[in-house]
Design a protein around this motif. Structure first.
Motif, PDB file in Angstrom:
ATOM      1  N   HIS A 255       0.729  -1.275  -0.057  1.00 38.31           N
ATOM      2  CA  HIS A 255      -0.007   0.032   0.251  1.00 38.31           C
ATOM      3  C   HIS A 255       0.724   1.266  -0.075  1.00 38.31           C
ATOM      4  CE1 HIS A 255       1.220  -0.580   3.988  1.00 38.31           C
ATOM      5  NE2 HIS A 255       0.817   0.773   4.367  1.00 38.31           N
TER       6      HIS A 255
ATOM      7  N   ASP B  87       0.673   5.203   1.653  1.00 44.49           N
ATOM      8  CA  ASP B  87       0.068   5.774   2.986  1.00 44.49           C
ATOM      9  C   ASP B  87      -0.773   6.707   2.493  1.00 44.49           C
ATOM     10  OD1 ASP B  87       1.302   3.951   4.631  1.00 44.49           O
ATOM     11  OD2 ASP B  87       2.830   5.373   5.437  1.00 44.49           O
TER      12      ASP B  87
ATOM     13  N   HIS C  52       4.697  -0.018   0.053  1.00 43.24           N
ATOM     14  CA  HIS C  52       5.351  -0.781   1.017  1.00 43.24           C
ATOM     15  C   HIS C  52       4.607  -1.750   1.575  1.00 43.24           C
ATOM     16  CE1 HIS C  52       3.694   2.752   3.086  1.00 43.24           C
ATOM     17  NE2 HIS C  52       3.678   2.072   4.245  1.00 43.24           N
TER      18      HIS C  52
HETATM   19 FE   LIG Z   1       2.106   1.979   5.538  1.00 44.20          FE
END
Ligand SMILES: [Fe+2]
Ligand SMILES: O=C(O)CCC(=O)C(=O)O
Length: 129
Positions: free
Chosen positions: A28, A30, A87
């Motif tokens: 994903h 952030d 990540h």
């Molecule tokens: Fe994250």
């Protein structure tokens, strides 16, 4: 910053029962986040995807350092000049990975817009507010 709220999250990724590698947290970026500061125990597992999307790089755990991750809001504010990387967490071994994340999030009611200085002929506006 008085335009951001802060959120702290503690996370535990249990060690896999077998000696395989297990997905702890799916890939994903952030979302909504300006910046994330991560601190973990010395159990590896955090992986960051290279910008070309080809390779996962292990973030080496260290008790002397934090990991700073650019979030989608910072990416938008810098008109794409700062990259918000994908990540994930992959767990191996027999020790749980523990991490604590400090996330800054724009306060509700604020709209993220790239300042004029971030926009020029070589960097046309990426995202409309
Ligand atoms: Fe994250
Ligand atoms: O626990 C980690 O190392 C990563 C956590 C993370 O990426 C997140 O909570 O967004």
């Amino acid at each position: 910053m008085d335009v951001t709220d802060y959120l702290v999250r503690f996370q535990k990724y249990d060690a896999p029962k077998s000696n395989e590698t297990k997905l702890g947290l799916d890939s994903h970026t952030d979302k909504k986040i300006v910046v994330t500061i991560l601190y973990g125990n010395e159990v590896k597992g955090l992986e960051v995807l290279t910008k070309d999307g080809k390779y996962w790089i292990n973030a080496e755990p260290s008790k002397n350092s934090f990991i700073v991750m650019i979030g989608e809001s910072f990416h938008a504010w810098t008109n794409g000049r700062l990259h918000a990387p994908y990540h994930r967490v992959m767990v191996t071994g027999d020790e749980a990975r523990l991490s604590v994340g400090l996330f800054s999030v724009p306060k509700s009611g604020y709209i993220m817009k790239a300042p004029d200085e971030m926009v020029d002929e070589d960097h046309p506006i990426l995202l409309k507010p």
